[in-house]
Design an enzyme around this catalytic site. Structure first.
Site, PDB file in Angstrom:
ATOM      1  N   SER A   1       7.149   9.051  12.145  1.00  0.00           N
ATOM      2  CA  SER A   1       6.069   8.871  11.167  1.00  0.00           C
ATOM      3  C   SER A   1       6.579   9.071   9.754  1.00  0.00           C
ATOM      4  CB  SER A   1       4.928   9.860  11.456  1.00  0.00           C
ATOM      5  OG  SER A   1       4.099   9.988  10.313  1.00  0.00           O
TER       6      SER A   1
ATOM      7  N   ARG B   1      -6.498   1.545  17.880  1.00  0.00           N
ATOM      8  CA  ARG B   1      -6.256   0.105  17.743  1.00  0.00           C
ATOM      9  C   ARG B   1      -5.996  -0.596  19.071  1.00  0.00           C
ATOM     10  NH1 ARG B   1      -3.174   0.098  11.831  1.00  0.00           N
ATOM     11  NH2 ARG B   1      -5.149   0.053  10.691  1.00  0.00           N
TER      12      ARG B   1
ATOM     13  N   ASP C   1       2.103  -1.204  11.999  1.00  0.00           N
ATOM     14  CA  ASP C   1       0.812  -1.625  11.435  1.00  0.00           C
ATOM     15  C   ASP C   1       0.439  -3.053  11.833  1.00  0.00           C
ATOM     16  OD1 ASP C   1       0.462   0.827  10.186  1.00  0.00           O
ATOM     17  OD2 ASP C   1       1.491   0.187   8.371  1.00  0.00           O
TER      18      ASP C   1
ATOM     19  N   LYS D   1       0.832  -1.208   0.000  1.00  0.00           N
ATOM     20  CA  LYS D   1       0.000   0.000   0.000  1.00  0.00           C
ATOM     21  C   LYS D   1       0.864   1.254   0.000  1.00  0.00           C
ATOM     22  CE  LYS D   1      -2.960   0.448   3.552  1.00  0.00           C
ATOM     23  NZ  LYS D   1      -2.896   1.684   4.358  1.00  0.00           N
ATOM     24  N   SER D   2       1.856   1.294   0.883  1.00  0.00           N
ATOM     25  CA  SER D   2       2.696   2.499   0.977  1.00  0.00           C
ATOM     26  C   SER D   2       3.397   2.780  -0.349  1.00  0.00           C
ATOM     27  CB  SER D   2       3.771   2.305   2.054  1.00  0.00           C
ATOM     28  OG  SER D   2       3.202   2.227   3.324  1.00  0.00           O
TER      29      SER D   2
ATOM     30  N   LYS E   1      -4.639   5.587  14.642  1.00  0.00           N
ATOM     31  CA  LYS E   1      -4.671   4.923  13.324  1.00  0.00           C
ATOM     32  C   LYS E   1      -6.118   4.928  12.790  1.00  0.00           C
ATOM     33  CE  LYS E   1      -0.294   4.038  13.046  1.00  0.00           C
ATOM     34  NZ  LYS E   1       0.492   4.725  12.005  1.00  0.00           N
TER      35      LYS E   1
HETATM   36  C1  S3P Z   1       2.614   4.765   6.288  1.00  0.00           C
HETATM   37  C2  S3P Z   1       3.159   5.158   7.484  1.00  0.00           C
HETATM   38  C3  S3P Z   1       2.655   4.710   8.781  1.00  0.00           C
HETATM   39  C4  S3P Z   1       1.741   3.493   8.652  1.00  0.00           C
HETATM   40  C5  S3P Z   1       0.752   3.637   7.546  1.00  0.00           C
HETATM   41  C6  S3P Z   1       1.478   3.832   6.216  1.00  0.00           C
HETATM   42  C7  S3P Z   1       3.190   5.297   5.043  1.00  0.00           C
HETATM   43  O1  S3P Z   1       1.893   5.749   9.362  1.00  0.00           O
HETATM   44  O2  S3P Z   1       1.059   3.270   9.869  1.00  0.00           O
HETATM   45  O3  S3P Z   1      -0.062   2.491   7.447  1.00  0.00           O
HETATM   46  O4  S3P Z   1       2.862   4.791   3.951  1.00  0.00           O
HETATM   47  O5  S3P Z   1       3.996   6.235   5.117  1.00  0.00           O
HETATM   48  P1  S3P Z   1       2.576   6.904  10.268  1.00  0.00           P
HETATM   49  O6  S3P Z   1       3.436   7.719   9.370  1.00  0.00           O
HETATM   50  O7  S3P Z   1       1.415   7.679  10.817  1.00  0.00           O
HETATM   51  O8  S3P Z   1       3.352   6.198  11.323  1.00  0.00           O
END
Ligand code: S3P
Length: 438
Positions: A169, A348, A317, A23-24, A344
């Site tokens: 983050s 959670r 996650d 996803k990221s 989140k």
């Molecule tokens: C993500 C960063 C994380 C993660 C999220 C995806 C990303 O969040 O929890 O599912 O794609 O950069 P945070 O940046 O809030 O930690």
């Protein structure tokens, strides 16, 4: 429409499976290809609602994106200054990554835009991005509580900053780096703990001038980004549900193919191994510049642990899945230093604590974690609160429950894991969708 699952004790997990794309990386691939010059081809793209929402947003910003085949996107990039003003609000759906990264990217445009999201995203904190972006000269209005919608004012002159982020983050880091592309001079982000570095790696691949090391990144403003093909690996976070399910279902021997193994994502493997899980990393290799491997998971007896706080950002996650594993383990598992879990897609910690308790597992909730006493789960009626990862984790735990578990409000599983129920069925889990009549 609301959707529930009935999940109950399944058999051992066997065979080989492949989970959808990361996803990221899928979000970022669309974003960077959109502002690059030329045509990029993305393969392994996650056909989830979150990432499709991001692709739709770039359509509204004037970027032509073709979907010729499933999991493929051809993005006709318009260059750093080629986006055009949207004629309606940009809907990020359920995606925090989409909204926070777009806030950084749109802060440097000449036109105004409005970012909106669903009910869950509308409750998620945005000051963590609007504060540093304001320091760069961006003008973004949120609600008085710092929540979406975000009104991004165009025409701001951005300047590079040196930002020590108070939160670990990747979304905050990436938002600032994306704004930094439009800023004068250099933009530096330092993190309290290293987070996933996909933006940094991918920006370099697209031709940006960027230096980075764990916990730190410096990008130069006004680069020329060149189209680049991206081959997205399978999402470790989606694999996590099957890893836990196979580790806890007696007789399991499951191979999960070509899983993304970026070290900033795989903390769950280490935690599960400390719990006594039998997970072999087979055929490690590279795919699209990212480490991938096949994971072979065999069932074993798990024991409770104190999850090392240093692992928390690398498995941020995966805590819902870890809670399910802890419920199946012998003894006590302690999670601390994980207050981020409260902001989140749902809170959670509260969501998993409530679900586990309904199924008869003793949980002591803390502000930054929980203590979970492993035991025999029973059947019951649990609520995912519309959070995809809570839904899948409770369905995994249901595989070990003595009775039937109804998991409520699971439609959002489609945000990250289309086809989860079918794949779970193939692997040996018992999960059946039900549409509530009332
Ligand atoms: C993500 C960063 C994380 C993660 C999220 C995806 C990303 O969040 O929890 O599912 O794609 O950069 P945070 O940046 O809030 O930690």
């Amino acid at each position: 429409m609301s959707l529930d699952w009935i999940a109950s004790q399944g058999g051992p997990l066997r065979g080989r499976i492949r989970v959808p794309g990361d996803k990221s990386i899928s979000h970022r691939a669309v974003m960077f290809a959109a502002i690059a010059e030329g045509t990029s081809r993305i393969t392994g793209f996650l056909e989830g609602e979150d990432t499709r929402a991001t692709a739709r947003v770039f359509g509204q910003l004037g970027v032509r994106i073709e979907a010729r085949a499933p999991s493929e996107r051809i993005v006709h990039g318009v260059g750093l200054d080629g986006l055009r003003a949207p004629d309606a609000p940009l809907d990020c759906g359920n995606a925090g990554t989409g909204m926070r990264l777009l806030a950084g990217l749109l802060a440097g445009q000449k036109f105004d835009s409005v970012l909106v999201g669903d009910e869950s995203l509308s409750k998620r904190p945005m000051r963590r991005v609007t504060d540093p972006l304001a320091r760069m000269g961006a003008r973004i209005d949120a609600t008085g509580d710092g929540l979406p919608p975000l009104h991004v004012h165009g025409g701001a002159v951005l300047r590079g900053i040196d930002y020590a982020s108070p939160v670990a983050s990747a979304q905050v880091k990436s938002a600032v780096l994306l704004a930094g592309l439009y800023g004068d001079g250099r933009t530096r982000v330092v993190e309290p703990h290293p987070t996933r570095d996909y933006s940094e790696r991918m920006l370099r691949a697209f031709g940006a001038e960027i230096e980075f090391a764990p916990g730190e990144a410096v990008v130069a403003g006004r680069p020329r980004l060149r189209a680049t093909d991206v081959d997205v690996p399978a999402d470790f976070s989606s694999a996590a549900f099957f890893i836990v399910a196979a580790a806890t279902a007696p007789g399991s021997d499951l191979l999960i193919e070509a899983v993304g193994m970026n070290p900033r994502r795989t903390g769950l493997l280490e935690a599960l191994r400390l719990m006594g899980a039998d997970i072999a990393i087979e055929s490690p290799r590279e795919q699209g510049g990212e480490p991938v491997a096949d994971l072979r998971v065999r069932a074993s007896r798990l024991r409770g642990i104190d999850v090392p706080v240093a692992l928390v950002p690398d498995m941020i996650d995966e805590f819902p899945a870890l809670f399910a594993a802890a419920a199946c383990a012998d003894g006590l598992t302690t999670v601390s230093g994980a207050a981020e879990l409260r902001v989140k897609e749902s809170d959670r910690i509260a969501a998993m604590a409530a679900g586990l308790r309904t199924l008869g597992i003793v949980v002591d909730e803390r502000p930054d974690g929980a203590m979970i006493e492993g035991g025999q789960a029973r059947g019951g009626d649990v609520d995912s609160l519309g959070d995809h990862r809570i839904a899948m984790s409770l369905a995994v735990l249901a595989q070990r429950a003595s009775g039937e578990v109804r998991v409520r409000d699971v439609a959002n599983v489609a945000t990250s894991f289309p086809g989860f129920v079918e794949l779970a069925g193939d692997a040996g889990l018992r999960i059946a969708p039900v549409i509530p009549t009332a």
